[in-house]
Motif scaffolding. Structure first.
Motif, short mmCIF file in Angstrom:
data_model
loop_
_atom_site.label_atom_id
_atom_site.label_comp_id
_atom_site.label_asym_id
_atom_site.label_seq_id
_atom_site.Cartn_x
_atom_site.Cartn_y
_atom_site.Cartn_z
N GLY A 72 46.67 67.00 63.26
CA GLY A 72 47.43 68.12 62.73
C GLY A 72 47.34 68.32 61.24
N ASN A 73 46.58 67.49 60.54
CA ASN A 73 46.54 67.55 59.07
C ASN A 73 45.58 68.62 58.58
N PHE A 74 45.88 69.87 58.96
CA PHE A 74 45.09 71.03 58.54
C PHE A 74 46.07 72.14 58.23
N PRO A 75 46.18 72.55 56.97
CA PRO A 75 47.20 73.53 56.58
C PRO A 75 47.18 74.81 57.40
N GLN A 76 46.00 75.24 57.86
CA GLN A 76 45.93 76.51 58.60
C GLN A 76 46.70 76.44 59.92
N LEU A 77 46.92 75.23 60.44
CA LEU A 77 47.67 75.10 61.69
C LEU A 77 49.14 75.44 61.51
N TRP A 78 49.62 75.38 60.28
CA TRP A 78 51.04 75.52 60.01
C TRP A 78 51.35 76.79 59.22
N VAL A 138 54.35 78.17 60.76
CA VAL A 138 55.38 77.19 61.10
C VAL A 138 55.83 76.49 59.82
N ILE A 139 57.11 76.49 59.56
CA ILE A 139 57.67 75.81 58.39
C ILE A 139 58.76 74.85 58.89
N PRO A 140 58.71 73.57 58.45
CA PRO A 140 57.75 72.96 57.53
C PRO A 140 56.49 72.49 58.26
N ASN A 141 55.51 72.04 57.46
CA ASN A 141 54.27 71.44 57.98
C ASN A 141 54.59 70.03 58.47
N ARG A 142 54.58 69.85 59.77
CA ARG A 142 54.97 68.57 60.35
C ARG A 142 53.92 67.48 60.14
N CYS A 143 52.72 67.86 59.74
CA CYS A 143 51.66 66.87 59.53
C CYS A 143 51.18 66.89 58.07
N GLU A 144 52.06 67.24 57.17
CA GLU A 144 51.69 67.28 55.75
C GLU A 144 51.36 65.89 55.23
N SER A 145 51.97 64.87 55.84
CA SER A 145 51.70 63.48 55.49
C SER A 145 51.92 62.63 56.72
N VAL A 186 59.13 80.19 82.95
CA VAL A 186 58.60 79.43 81.82
C VAL A 186 58.41 80.40 80.66
N SER A 187 59.01 80.08 79.53
CA SER A 187 58.91 80.92 78.34
C SER A 187 57.89 80.35 77.37
N ILE A 188 57.26 81.23 76.63
CA ILE A 188 56.39 80.84 75.52
C ILE A 188 56.67 81.84 74.40
N ARG A 189 56.89 81.35 73.19
CA ARG A 189 57.21 82.26 72.10
C ARG A 189 56.46 81.85 70.84
N THR A 190 56.34 82.80 69.93
CA THR A 190 55.61 82.55 68.70
C THR A 190 56.10 83.50 67.61
N ASN A 191 55.69 83.23 66.39
CA ASN A 191 56.02 84.12 65.28
C ASN A 191 55.47 85.52 65.56
N GLU A 192 56.27 86.53 65.29
CA GLU A 192 55.84 87.91 65.53
C GLU A 192 54.49 88.22 64.88
N ASN A 193 54.23 87.63 63.73
CA ASN A 193 53.01 87.95 62.98
C ASN A 193 51.82 87.07 63.33
N ASN A 194 52.01 86.10 64.21
CA ASN A 194 50.91 85.21 64.59
C ASN A 194 50.11 85.84 65.72
N ARG A 222 64.63 89.84 66.76
CA ARG A 222 64.66 90.07 65.31
C ARG A 222 65.60 89.08 64.63
N ASN A 223 65.17 88.63 63.43
CA ASN A 223 65.95 87.64 62.68
C ASN A 223 66.34 86.46 63.58
N HIS A 224 65.38 86.00 64.34
CA HIS A 224 65.66 84.98 65.36
C HIS A 224 65.93 83.61 64.75
N ARG A 225 65.23 83.29 63.67
CA ARG A 225 65.39 81.96 63.06
C ARG A 225 65.41 82.07 61.55
N ILE A 226 66.21 81.20 60.93
CA ILE A 226 66.16 81.03 59.49
C ILE A 226 65.29 79.80 59.23
N LEU A 227 64.15 80.00 58.56
CA LEU A 227 63.22 78.91 58.31
C LEU A 227 63.70 78.05 57.15
#
Length: 207
Positions: free
Chosen positions: A37-43, A46-53, A139-147, A166-171
């Motif tokens: 997962g240590n690739f910035p483009q994967l995140w 998604v905030i935060p980057n779970r594999c930043e370190s 079974v649900s699957i969801r993603t960022n509107e812009n992804n 709309r306004n589903h999550r505060i990052l």
């Protein structure tokens, strides 16, 4: 009808196809999880980057296992059978036993294996187990509107677009996220299953 269904209690389990294996996530997977997962483009979405370190990845695994202990998540690592390397992760989450609903989420696939057989096989294994062994009705699957890449991938495996929350999550950075919602329901599973199996057979035939 409900009484004839199996208990809806998703538990850690190993699911395998010819090319990948989904096995339960453990703390011993920290390094492999981080390397995959240590690739910035994967995140990007998604905030935060779970594999930043490695420390961040290890902490995320600990949190995931705590969710598992509370019967709220069932996390997996995705393993490439040929190399036995961890190439991503996915999980069951948002588990609602009373309504026999769950979500497939928190999925990432290392860049080398994106746009290959991996996502289709992983989703097939998870959907098949959910509908045929657990007796899920949705079974649900969801993603960022812009992804858009993720939205296209969900549609390709048979997810039906249901709309935007709309306004589903505060990052964690304070921004608001709109979420694109997709689902597959039990009445649709036979058709979705056939389509996925046809895709997988075509991939196998060309390798």
């Amino acid at each position: 009808m409900t009484n004839t269904r199996p208990d809806f209690t998703p538990q850690p389990i190993t699911l395998s196809s010819d090319k990948i294996t989904l096995r339960p996530l453990t703390l011993d997977d920290s390094t492999g999880f981080y390397n995959a997962g240590n690739f910035p483009q994967l995140w990007q979405w998604v905030i935060p980057n779970r594999c930043e370190s490695l420390a961040a990845a290890t902490q995320w695994i600990k949190m995931s296992l705590e969710e598992q202990a509370r019967n709220q998540h069932v996390p997996f690592v995705i393993v490439d059978n040929a190399s036995n390397k961890i190439i991503g992760s996915t999980r069951y989450c948002t588990i609602v036993p009373d309504n026999r609903h769950l979500e497939i989420g928190y999925t990432f696939i290392t860049p080398e294996f994106q746009r290959t057989h991996v996502n289709t096989q992983a989703k097939y294994l998870l959907l098949k187990h959910a509908f045929e062994k657990l007796g899920a009705v949705r079974v649900s699957i969801r993603t960022n509107e812009n992804n858009q890449q993720s939205r296209n991938a969900i549609a390709r495996i048979g997810g039906k677009f249901e709309g935007i929350l709309r306004n589903h999550r505060i990052l964690s950075d304070g921004t608001l996220r709109n979420t694109a919602m997709f689902s597959i329901i039990e009445q649709e599973w036979p058709e979705v299953k056939t389509a996925l199996e046809n895709k997988l057979n075509r991939v196998t035939a060309t390798i």
